[in-house]
Design a protein around this motif. Structure first.
Motif, PDB file in Angstrom:
ATOM      1  N   ASP A   1      -3.730  10.973 -37.934  1.00  0.00           N
ATOM      2  CA  ASP A   1      -4.720  10.850 -39.000  1.00  0.00           C
ATOM      3  C   ASP A   1      -5.590   9.628 -38.725  1.00  0.00           C
ATOM      4  OD1 ASP A   1      -3.375  12.981 -40.332  1.00  0.00           O
ATOM      5  OD2 ASP A   1      -1.982  11.534 -41.222  1.00  0.00           O
TER       6      ASP A   1
ATOM      7  N   TRP B   1      -8.620   6.702 -40.546  1.00  0.00           N
ATOM      8  CA  TRP B   1      -9.507   6.177 -41.574  1.00  0.00           C
ATOM      9  C   TRP B   1     -10.902   6.188 -40.981  1.00  0.00           C
ATOM     10  CZ3 TRP B   1      -4.959   2.906 -41.130  1.00  0.00           C
ATOM     11  CH2 TRP B   1      -4.119   2.963 -42.243  1.00  0.00           C
TER      12      TRP B   1
ATOM     13  N   PHE C   1     -17.493  13.316 -39.884  1.00  0.00           N
ATOM     14  CA  PHE C   1     -16.569  12.204 -40.096  1.00  0.00           C
ATOM     15  C   PHE C   1     -16.609  11.302 -38.868  1.00  0.00           C
ATOM     16  CE2 PHE C   1     -12.395  10.139 -40.209  1.00  0.00           C
ATOM     17  CZ  PHE C   1     -12.312   9.768 -41.547  1.00  0.00           C
TER      18      PHE C   1
ATOM     19  N   SER D   1     -12.696   6.541 -45.949  1.00  0.00           N
ATOM     20  CA  SER D   1     -11.860   7.668 -46.359  1.00  0.00           C
ATOM     21  C   SER D   1     -10.715   7.845 -45.373  1.00  0.00           C
ATOM     22  CB  SER D   1     -12.693   8.948 -46.421  1.00  0.00           C
ATOM     23  OG  SER D   1     -13.680   8.832 -47.415  1.00  0.00           O
TER      24      SER D   1
ATOM     25  N   VAL E   1     -10.014  15.197 -46.552  1.00  0.00           N
ATOM     26  CA  VAL E   1     -10.439  13.806 -46.647  1.00  0.00           C
ATOM     27  C   VAL E   1     -10.220  13.318 -48.073  1.00  0.00           C
ATOM     28  CG1 VAL E   1     -12.442  12.273 -46.473  1.00  0.00           C
ATOM     29  CG2 VAL E   1     -12.165  14.126 -44.832  1.00  0.00           C
TER      30      VAL E   1
ATOM     31  N   ARG F   1      -8.606  10.706 -43.344  1.00  0.00           N
ATOM     32  CA  ARG F   1      -8.746  12.101 -42.890  1.00  0.00           C
ATOM     33  C   ARG F   1      -7.444  12.582 -42.265  1.00  0.00           C
ATOM     34  NH1 ARG F   1     -10.611  14.744 -37.979  1.00  0.00           N
ATOM     35  NH2 ARG F   1     -11.562  16.731 -38.532  1.00  0.00           N
TER      36      ARG F   1
ATOM     37  N   VAL G   1     -17.142   9.375 -44.071  1.00  0.00           N
ATOM     38  CA  VAL G   1     -17.718  10.706 -44.221  1.00  0.00           C
ATOM     39  C   VAL G   1     -19.198  10.578 -43.921  1.00  0.00           C
ATOM     40  CG1 VAL G   1     -18.243  12.533 -45.893  1.00  0.00           C
ATOM     41  CG2 VAL G   1     -15.990  11.437 -45.895  1.00  0.00           C
TER      42      VAL G   1
END
Length: 149
Positions: free
Chosen positions: A104, A106, A94, A120, A129, A122, A109
């Protein structure tokens, strides 16, 4: 999303928030642009290929504050990689590009050394994810410009 469509959304946002920015109520954009050398260094350190649309965005607009989202800059002076040692370890699968503010992130992946085009979300607690946007411009429009909210 294509850059022409995004540019139109960005122009609308600039007009909408121009007065608030002049009054000091809203910090709209920082414009910490990356260079090709910055992006190549980050890709080499992480062992990934970043999505072309994301690369073009950082070269064209830059990072830092992008209205309602903070985009992590890739330039040497702001030490993007060192800022993210917890989230962007090489081989983690990631690549974080924007903090949520809760631990957290963004990001993208990574599969076989290539970042997905989709953005995504995470979770820091368990690393789960979930999809957030089909591509980086859609993410920047949704989260940064708050289009469709």
């Amino acid at each position: 999303m294509q850059f022409a469509e995004f540019d139109a959304l960005l122009e609308q946002a600039l007009r909408r928030y121009a007065a608030q920015e002049r009054d000091g109520d809203v910090a709209v954009f920082d414009h910490w642009r990356a260079t090709e050398a910055d992006l190549t260094r980050v890709e080499r350190w992480l062992g990934v290929r970043l999505p072309e649309q994301y690369r073009r965005f950082l070269l064209r607009y830059g990072a830092g504050r992008f209205l309602f989202v903070e985009l992590l800059p890739a330039d040497e002076g702001r030490r993007w990689v060192e800022t993210l040692l917890g989230a962007n370890e090489p081989g983690s699968g990631f690549v974080a590009v924007a903090p949520v503010g809760t631990g957290d992130y963004w990001g993208f992946v990574v599969r076989d050394g290539i970042c997905d085009n989709a953005v995504s979300f995470r979770y820091h607690e368990d690393g789960a994810v979930e999809p957030a946007a089909r591509d980086f411009l859609e993410f920047a429009a949704l989260e940064g410009l708050r289009v469709g909210r």
